[in-house]
Design a protein around this motif. Structure first.
Motif, PDB file in Angstrom:
ATOM      1  N   GLY A   1       0.812  -1.214   0.000  1.00  0.00           N
ATOM      2  CA  GLY A   1       0.000   0.000   0.000  1.00  0.00           C
ATOM      3  C   GLY A   1       0.842   1.260   0.000  1.00  0.00           C
ATOM      4  N   GLY A   2       1.947   1.236   0.729  1.00  0.00           N
ATOM      5  CA  GLY A   2       2.802   2.413   0.823  1.00  0.00           C
ATOM      6  C   GLY A   2       3.530   2.750  -0.450  1.00  0.00           C
ATOM      7  N   SER A   3       3.643   1.792  -1.363  1.00  0.00           N
ATOM      8  CA  SER A   3       4.330   2.051  -2.628  1.00  0.00           C
ATOM      9  C   SER A   3       3.356   2.307  -3.771  1.00  0.00           C
ATOM     10  CB  SER A   3       5.237   0.861  -2.984  1.00  0.00           C
ATOM     11  OG  SER A   3       4.498  -0.340  -3.077  1.00  0.00           O
ATOM     12  N   SER A   4       2.111   2.602  -3.430  1.00  0.00           N
ATOM     13  CA  SER A   4       1.056   2.768  -4.444  1.00  0.00           C
ATOM     14  C   SER A   4       0.549   4.206  -4.484  1.00  0.00           C
ATOM     15  CB  SER A   4      -0.125   1.833  -4.132  1.00  0.00           C
ATOM     16  OG  SER A   4       0.308   0.511  -3.935  1.00  0.00           O
ATOM     17  N   PRO A   5       1.048   5.027  -5.412  1.00  0.00           N
ATOM     18  CA  PRO A   5       0.461   6.367  -5.581  1.00  0.00           C
ATOM     19  C   PRO A   5      -0.980   6.250  -6.051  1.00  0.00           C
ATOM     20  CG  PRO A   5       2.549   6.160  -6.763  1.00  0.00           C
ATOM     21  CD  PRO A   5       2.144   4.776  -6.350  1.00  0.00           C
ATOM     22  N   ASN A   6      -1.776   7.274  -5.772  1.00  0.00           N
ATOM     23  CA  ASN A   6      -3.153   7.252  -6.227  1.00  0.00           C
ATOM     24  C   ASN A   6      -3.215   7.694  -7.686  1.00  0.00           C
ATOM     25  OD1 ASN A   6      -5.903   9.005  -6.563  1.00  0.00           O
ATOM     26  ND2 ASN A   6      -6.179   7.055  -5.542  1.00  0.00           N
ATOM     27  N   ILE A   7      -3.409   6.749  -8.579  1.00  0.00           N
ATOM     28  CA  ILE A   7      -3.368   7.040 -10.011  1.00  0.00           C
ATOM     29  C   ILE A   7      -4.524   7.942 -10.432  1.00  0.00           C
ATOM     30  CG2 ILE A   7      -3.400   6.026 -12.317  1.00  0.00           C
ATOM     31  CD1 ILE A   7      -0.836   5.460 -10.790  1.00  0.00           C
ATOM     32  N   GLY A   8      -5.694   7.760  -9.818  1.00  0.00           N
ATOM     33  CA  GLY A   8      -6.840   8.588 -10.181  1.00  0.00           C
ATOM     34  C   GLY A   8      -6.572  10.069  -9.978  1.00  0.00           C
ATOM     35  N   SER A   9      -5.897  10.435  -8.891  1.00  0.00           N
ATOM     36  CA  SER A   9      -5.604  11.849  -8.645  1.00  0.00           C
ATOM     37  C   SER A   9      -4.622  12.388  -9.681  1.00  0.00           C
ATOM     38  CB  SER A   9      -5.053  12.045  -7.235  1.00  0.00           C
ATOM     39  OG  SER A   9      -3.787  11.434  -7.085  1.00  0.00           O
ATOM     40  N   LEU A  10      -3.726  11.534 -10.188  1.00  0.00           N
ATOM     41  CA  LEU A  10      -2.770  11.974 -11.198  1.00  0.00           C
ATOM     42  C   LEU A  10      -3.472  12.270 -12.523  1.00  0.00           C
ATOM     43  CD1 LEU A  10       0.169   9.446 -10.595  1.00  0.00           C
ATOM     44  CD2 LEU A  10      -0.483  11.494  -9.313  1.00  0.00           C
ATOM     45  N   VAL A  11      -4.420  11.413 -12.893  1.00  0.00           N
ATOM     46  CA  VAL A  11      -5.172  11.635 -14.127  1.00  0.00           C
ATOM     47  C   VAL A  11      -6.025  12.891 -14.005  1.00  0.00           C
ATOM     48  CG1 VAL A  11      -6.900  10.682 -15.695  1.00  0.00           C
ATOM     49  CG2 VAL A  11      -5.166   9.194 -14.694  1.00  0.00           C
ATOM     50  N   ARG A  12      -6.674  13.083 -12.869  1.00  0.00           N
ATOM     51  CA  ARG A  12      -7.509  14.272 -12.680  1.00  0.00           C
ATOM     52  C   ARG A  12      -6.668  15.539 -12.702  1.00  0.00           C
ATOM     53  NH1 ARG A  12     -10.081  10.009 -10.109  1.00  0.00           N
ATOM     54  NH2 ARG A  12     -12.359   9.966 -10.316  1.00  0.00           N
ATOM     55  N   ALA A  13      -5.453  15.475 -12.176  1.00  0.00           N
ATOM     56  CA  ALA A  13      -4.561  16.632 -12.239  1.00  0.00           C
ATOM     57  C   ALA A  13      -4.216  16.968 -13.692  1.00  0.00           C
ATOM     58  CB  ALA A  13      -3.289  16.357 -11.443  1.00  0.00           C
ATOM     59  N   ARG A  14      -4.055  15.955 -14.530  1.00  0.00           N
ATOM     60  CA  ARG A  14      -3.775  16.203 -15.947  1.00  0.00           C
ATOM     61  C   ARG A  14      -4.975  16.839 -16.635  1.00  0.00           C
ATOM     62  NH1 ARG A  14       0.783  12.378 -18.420  1.00  0.00           N
ATOM     63  NH2 ARG A  14       1.848  11.772 -16.502  1.00  0.00           N
ATOM     64  N   TRP A  15      -6.169  16.348 -16.337  1.00  0.00           N
ATOM     65  CA  TRP A  15      -7.369  16.974 -16.906  1.00  0.00           C
ATOM     66  C   TRP A  15      -7.469  18.432 -16.465  1.00  0.00           C
ATOM     67  CZ3 TRP A  15      -9.538  15.121 -20.912  1.00  0.00           C
ATOM     68  CH2 TRP A  15      -9.821  13.764 -21.087  1.00  0.00           C
ATOM     69  N   SER A  16      -7.239  18.687 -15.200  1.00  0.00           N
ATOM     70  CA  SER A  16      -7.377  20.041 -14.667  1.00  0.00           C
ATOM     71  C   SER A  16      -6.410  21.008 -15.335  1.00  0.00           C
ATOM     72  CB  SER A  16      -7.143  20.025 -13.152  1.00  0.00           C
ATOM     73  OG  SER A  16      -7.412  21.296 -12.599  1.00  0.00           O
ATOM     74  N   ALA A  17      -5.266  20.498 -15.758  1.00  0.00           N
ATOM     75  CA  ALA A  17      -4.254  21.356 -16.377  1.00  0.00           C
ATOM     76  C   ALA A  17      -4.619  21.762 -17.799  1.00  0.00           C
ATOM     77  CB  ALA A  17      -2.900  20.641 -16.378  1.00  0.00           C
ATOM     78  N   VAL A  18      -5.529  21.015 -18.451  1.00  0.00           N
ATOM     79  CA  VAL A  18      -5.803  21.285 -19.869  1.00  0.00           C
ATOM     80  C   VAL A  18      -7.235  21.727 -20.148  1.00  0.00           C
ATOM     81  CG1 VAL A  18      -4.008  19.695 -20.624  1.00  0.00           C
ATOM     82  CG2 VAL A  18      -6.338  18.836 -20.338  1.00  0.00           C
ATOM     83  N   LEU A  19      -8.101  21.796 -19.112  1.00  0.00           N
ATOM     84  CA  LEU A  19      -9.504  22.113 -19.339  1.00  0.00           C
ATOM     85  C   LEU A  19      -9.948  23.321 -18.530  1.00  0.00           C
ATOM     86  CD1 LEU A  19     -11.035  18.511 -19.170  1.00  0.00           C
ATOM     87  CD2 LEU A  19     -10.636  19.864 -21.241  1.00  0.00           C
ATOM     88  N   ASP A  20     -11.033  23.976 -18.993  1.00  0.00           N
ATOM     89  CA  ASP A  20     -11.652  25.045 -18.209  1.00  0.00           C
ATOM     90  C   ASP A  20     -12.584  24.420 -17.161  1.00  0.00           C
ATOM     91  OD1 ASP A  20     -13.991  24.230 -19.496  1.00  0.00           O
ATOM     92  OD2 ASP A  20     -13.950  25.868 -20.947  1.00  0.00           O
ATOM     93  N   PRO A  21     -13.124  25.217 -16.224  1.00  0.00           N
ATOM     94  CA  PRO A  21     -13.941  24.642 -15.142  1.00  0.00           C
ATOM     95  C   PRO A  21     -15.123  23.806 -15.626  1.00  0.00           C
ATOM     96  CG  PRO A  21     -13.313  26.870 -14.564  1.00  0.00           C
ATOM     97  CD  PRO A  21     -12.844  26.651 -15.979  1.00  0.00           C
ATOM     98  N   ALA A  22     -15.831  24.255 -16.664  1.00  0.00           N
ATOM     99  CA  ALA A  22     -16.979  23.485 -17.149  1.00  0.00           C
ATOM    100  C   ALA A  22     -16.524  22.141 -17.710  1.00  0.00           C
ATOM    101  CB  ALA A  22     -17.733  24.278 -18.214  1.00  0.00           C
ATOM    102  N   GLY A  23     -15.409  22.149 -18.410  1.00  0.00           N
ATOM    103  CA  GLY A  23     -14.875  20.908 -18.950  1.00  0.00           C
ATOM    104  C   GLY A  23     -14.397  19.966 -17.868  1.00  0.00           C
ATOM    105  N   ARG A  24     -13.904  20.529 -16.776  1.00  0.00           N
ATOM    106  CA  ARG A  24     -13.407  19.680 -15.687  1.00  0.00           C
ATOM    107  C   ARG A  24     -14.535  18.879 -15.059  1.00  0.00           C
ATOM    108  NH1 ARG A  24     -10.210  24.696 -13.224  1.00  0.00           N
ATOM    109  NH2 ARG A  24      -8.675  24.905 -14.903  1.00  0.00           N
ATOM    110  N   GLN A  25     -15.732  19.460 -14.928  1.00  0.00           N
ATOM    111  CA  GLN A  25     -16.830  18.695 -14.334  1.00  0.00           C
ATOM    112  C   GLN A  25     -17.120  17.462 -15.189  1.00  0.00           C
ATOM    113  OE1 GLN A  25     -20.506  20.582 -12.935  1.00  0.00           O
ATOM    114  NE2 GLN A  25     -21.666  18.969 -13.937  1.00  0.00           N
ATOM    115  N   THR A  26     -17.145  17.649 -16.509  1.00  0.00           N
ATOM    116  CA  THR A  26     -17.376  16.508 -17.395  1.00  0.00           C
ATOM    117  C   THR A  26     -16.239  15.505 -17.276  1.00  0.00           C
ATOM    118  OG1 THR A  26     -18.578  17.929 -18.937  1.00  0.00           O
ATOM    119  CG2 THR A  26     -17.795  15.816 -19.775  1.00  0.00           C
ATOM    120  N   ALA A  27     -14.994  16.015 -17.236  1.00  0.00           N
ATOM    121  CA  ALA A  27     -13.836  15.115 -17.138  1.00  0.00           C
ATOM    122  C   ALA A  27     -13.854  14.337 -15.829  1.00  0.00           C
ATOM    123  CB  ALA A  27     -12.537  15.910 -17.248  1.00  0.00           C
ATOM    124  N   PHE A  28     -14.172  15.017 -14.725  1.00  0.00           N
ATOM    125  CA  PHE A  28     -14.207  14.331 -13.439  1.00  0.00           C
ATOM    126  C   PHE A  28     -15.336  13.301 -13.405  1.00  0.00           C
ATOM    127  CE2 PHE A  28     -12.119  18.118 -11.048  1.00  0.00           C
ATOM    128  CZ  PHE A  28     -10.907  17.787 -11.615  1.00  0.00           C
TER     129      PHE A  28
END
Length: 416
Positions: free
Chosen positions: A120-147
């Motif tokens: 467990g200690g060697s497992s980063p949360n992959i979902g948060s990494l993907v959401r961070a990538r979406w947040s970097a490339v989308l506007d707020p309205a797009g982020r709701q759809t992406a999330f």
């Protein structure tokens, strides 16, 4: 209105260069989420015959994952995802294989817990990494759809993962289910680490900037994390209780399919949530969806057979994705620059710490009361989550505080 028009918000997401690749890599990397906890339960119970011990080992893995996740995310916010992910995935593979070897070889019990914590200690949360990538490339309205899409991706994982690990563990061998989850997680994580074009830039701390280690834990984030503790307790308890109930009904191989029904209901709701533009603030949506989740889980009190469990599970599952999407969107809307991945990881930590508690409580309840009576554990936990959201509603409706002096992000309703 054509289906293409209805689903056009999702189509636009994948017009973003590189989006399809990082989302698919992240989906594969998330497969261990439902497979390792359930796989550990099946593996340890097969070796020992104790659901209590199996739940405790599985809970230890989830606890370590919940504590370590924000630390990995903090490092990625500073250095970028790629370099940190490669180190983490190497450790994940080694510790996952070592855990299975210790259990199968009949190693001392303390080594099972130690190695489960290491996995467990060697497992980063992959979902948060993907959401961070979406947040970097989308506007707020797009982020709701992406999330919302990512919540659906999570649920597809939870539809496939339990079925896959249960079939592998019961029809092939218990270690095979767990090891398959480890291998798939490593493949997805390493694939994501190689996608450098969409890796959000790191934010190294400047030498003249005072560090505030816990600045990320704003009132909004704390309310969401504590509420998700209750939600996660439901998830952890359901895994253990459903396995025990299916075995009591003489159909343990169907446990994964039953768990997939919960995720199937959430998948349907997640797709719908990403298409609609609800009125009101993100804070109001978070509280409302959490209360709905708490009420729907009370259906579990009526479970007396597998068909009834399947029906109740689908209906309760309809409330899962909305509460996860609304909480994630609320946190993202108020986060300070350079803290997004860590903030999102803390929400997952709340869930996984709840999974730890739920696994342990449900394992003890199954051993002491029997599987049918143990459905009380997830029902109570869901009610507690709703109560926590209501108690914290004033804090999440207050003026957002990012925890960084001079940085305030004001939340507005997203009406489309």
């Amino acid at each position: 209105m054509s289906a293409g028009t209805v689903f056009s918000p999702y189509t636009r997401l994948f017009a973003v260069p590189g989006a399809a690749s990082f989302s698919l890599a992240g989906w594969v990397g998330r497969l261990p989420a439902p497979m390792l906890g359930l796989g550990a339960v099946l593996l340890v119970e097969q070796e020992t015959g104790s659901y209590g011990l199996a739940g405790a080992v599985s809970g230890t893995l989830a606890l370590s994952y919940g504590v370590a996740g924000p630390q990995w995310a903090r490092a990625m916010d500073r250095r970028g995802q790629g370099p940190v992910l490669r180190v983490a995935m190497a450790a994940f593979l080694i510790t996952g294989v070592a855990f299975v070897a210790a259990v199968v070889a009949g190693g001392p019990g303390w080594s099972w817990f130690l190695l489960a914590a290491a996995v467990g200690g060697s497992s980063p949360n992959i979902g948060s990494l993907v959401r961070a990538r979406w947040s970097a490339v989308l506007d707020p309205a797009g982020r709701q759809t992406a999330f919302a899409f990512e919540a659906v991706a999570d649920e597809v994982v939870f539809v496939i993962g339990p079925v896959l690990v249960t079939l592998l563990a019961t029809l092939v061998a218990p270690p095979v289910g767990f090891l398959t989850g480890v291998v798939l997680g490593a493949v997805g994580g390493l694939w994501l680490s190689a996608l450098r074009d969409t890796d959000p830039p790191g934010h190294p701390l400047r030498a003249d900037t005072p560090t505030r280690r816990w600045a990320v834990l704003t009132p909004t984030l704390l309310v969401v994390v504590v509420t998700y503790l209750g939600v996660g307790t439901v998830f952890g308890a359901i895994d253990v209780v459903v396995v025990g109930f299916a075995e009591a009904e003489g159909a343990q191989a169907l446990a994964g399919a039953v768990l997939a029904v919960f995720a199937g209901g959430s998948l349907v709701a997640g797709l719908a949530y990403g298409l609609v533009r609800l009125p009101g603030t993100l804070a109001a949506r978070f509280v409302g969806t959490t209360v709905a989740f708490g009420l729907a889980a009370q259906l579990l009190w009526g479970v007396g057979s597998l068909p009834v469990l399947i029906g109740c599970g689908f209906l309760a599952g309809l409330t899962i994705a909305p509460v996860l999407v609304s909480g994630t969107s609320l946190v993202e809307s108020r986060v300070a620059p350079g803290m997004l991945t860590e903030s999102l990881a803390w929400t997952i930590s709340g869930l996984t710490l709840g999974v730890t508690l739920g696994s342990a409580l449900a394992g003890a309840a199954v051993d002491a009361w029997g599987a049918q009576a143990a459905f009380a554990v997830p029902a109570w936990a869901a009610a507690a989550a709703a109560l926590l959201a209501l108690v914290g509603s004033r804090a999440v409706r207050a003026r957002p505080d990012t925890g960084v002096p001079g940085v305030v992000r004001v939340e507005r309703p997203i009406d489309g």
